[in-house]
Design a protein around this motif. Sequence first.
Motif, PDB file in Angstrom:
ATOM      1  N   GLU A 121       0.697  -1.513   0.125  1.00 11.29           N
ATOM      2  CA  GLU A 121      -0.437  -0.272  -0.264  1.00 11.29           C
ATOM      3  C   GLU A 121       0.594   0.997   0.028  1.00 11.29           C
ATOM      4  O   GLU A 121       0.898   1.720  -0.532  1.00 11.29           O
ATOM      5  N   ALA A 122       2.016   1.392   0.607  1.00 14.12           N
ATOM      6  CA  ALA A 122       3.080   2.271   1.036  1.00 14.12           C
ATOM      7  C   ALA A 122       3.629   2.407  -0.455  1.00 14.12           C
ATOM      8  O   ALA A 122       3.129   3.370  -1.253  1.00 14.12           O
ATOM      9  N   THR A 123       3.643   1.172  -1.363  1.00 18.00           N
ATOM     10  CA  THR A 123       4.393   1.911  -2.806  1.00 18.00           C
ATOM     11  C   THR A 123       3.142   2.540  -3.578  1.00 18.00           C
ATOM     12  O   THR A 123       3.641   3.028  -4.300  1.00 18.00           O
ATOM     13  N   MET A 124       2.230   1.648  -3.401  1.00 17.00           N
ATOM     14  CA  MET A 124       1.198   2.371  -4.067  1.00 17.00           C
ATOM     15  C   MET A 124       0.852   4.038  -4.080  1.00 17.00           C
ATOM     16  O   MET A 124       0.772   5.056  -4.920  1.00 17.00           O
ATOM     17  N   LEU A 125       0.767   4.311  -3.099  1.00 16.80           N
ATOM     18  CA  LEU A 125       0.884   5.934  -2.693  1.00 16.80           C
ATOM     19  C   LEU A 125       2.235   6.752  -2.971  1.00 16.80           C
ATOM     20  O   LEU A 125       1.978   8.270  -3.003  1.00 16.80           O
ATOM     21  N   ALA A 126       3.127   5.800  -3.030  1.00 17.17           N
ATOM     22  CA  ALA A 126       4.726   6.486  -3.463  1.00 17.17           C
ATOM     23  C   ALA A 126       4.398   6.736  -4.672  1.00 17.17           C
ATOM     24  O   ALA A 126       4.909   7.436  -5.389  1.00 17.17           O
ATOM     25  N   TYR A 127       3.552   5.885  -6.141  1.00 13.32           N
ATOM     26  CA  TYR A 127       3.832   5.964  -7.115  1.00 13.32           C
ATOM     27  C   TYR A 127       2.019   6.804  -7.223  1.00 13.32           C
ATOM     28  O   TYR A 127       2.185   7.577  -8.267  1.00 13.32           O
TER      29      TYR A 127
END
Length: 295
Positions: free
Chosen positions: A237-243
């Motif tokens: 989920e953090a990766t999706m937010l970073a994208y």
Amino acid sequence: MFVVTAPTGNIGRQVVQNLLGQDAPVRVVVRDPSRLPADIRDRVDVVTGSHSDPEVIAGACAGARAVLWLVPPQPRVADVERFYLDFTRPAAGAFVKHGVERVIGVSALGRGTPWEHDAGHVTAVLAMDDLIAAGGVPYRALANPSFIDNTLTQIPSITGHGVISSPVAADRRMPTCTTGDIAAVATRLLLDDGWTGHGEVPVLGPEDLSGDDQARIISEVLGRPVRYRQVPAGEFEATMLAYGMSEGVARSMTRMMLAKDAGLDNGVTRTPENSTPTTFREWCERVLKPMVHAA
């Protein structure tokens, strides 16, 4: 007239090509016609605008025999299910008002499983199917698993770290399919005037594979070691937010992947009729390998 929405996306683009290859009259709905290849743009009827716009979709449906319906991804919405329903509602009315004979929707596996109401994007797209079917138009929802083509997003990780990853357990075997095979099924149903009512058409690809299976095949095709890593849900989920995705979209994507890990995509029994031909290995040889080498 056959109407294709999202004609510049992976599935819509191939459906347009398939229909033109059958000499079928094609109308496309597109925000920016310049994104259509010149040889395609000159052979189709173009309706400019968003297919969420009531006037645009009404104009597109006038005189249409069949419609391919696909809601485009939107990474910044607050509520994914509300977005799908609000985007689709004008079209659901237009299909009925203009007497469209059949509609094909790009949907997902999961209906009838214990996870269908808590599966993020899948829950949203199943609600979209219900909205369209409730209007009474003949409707077929293409019940798709994860797309093999999404592996392309992992090329930087493959080339940089020798890793592919997702929140799904390494040994969870699931169906996957290519967008080309989905487009072929969609084209067949658009051209087939022998069905009525509403229902699902599973598109399962030819085999169930785990993350470890996919990593092994990629390693063999590329001639370099690639391993699979299961990432924790919070990291995903953090990766999706970073994208750049919104919190609502990142959360929805995570819920979908957790549901897949629990068995969301394994609820349909594989048959010759719902199995499509392109294997993961064939796709890796034809698509992934050249792109990895180019990278």
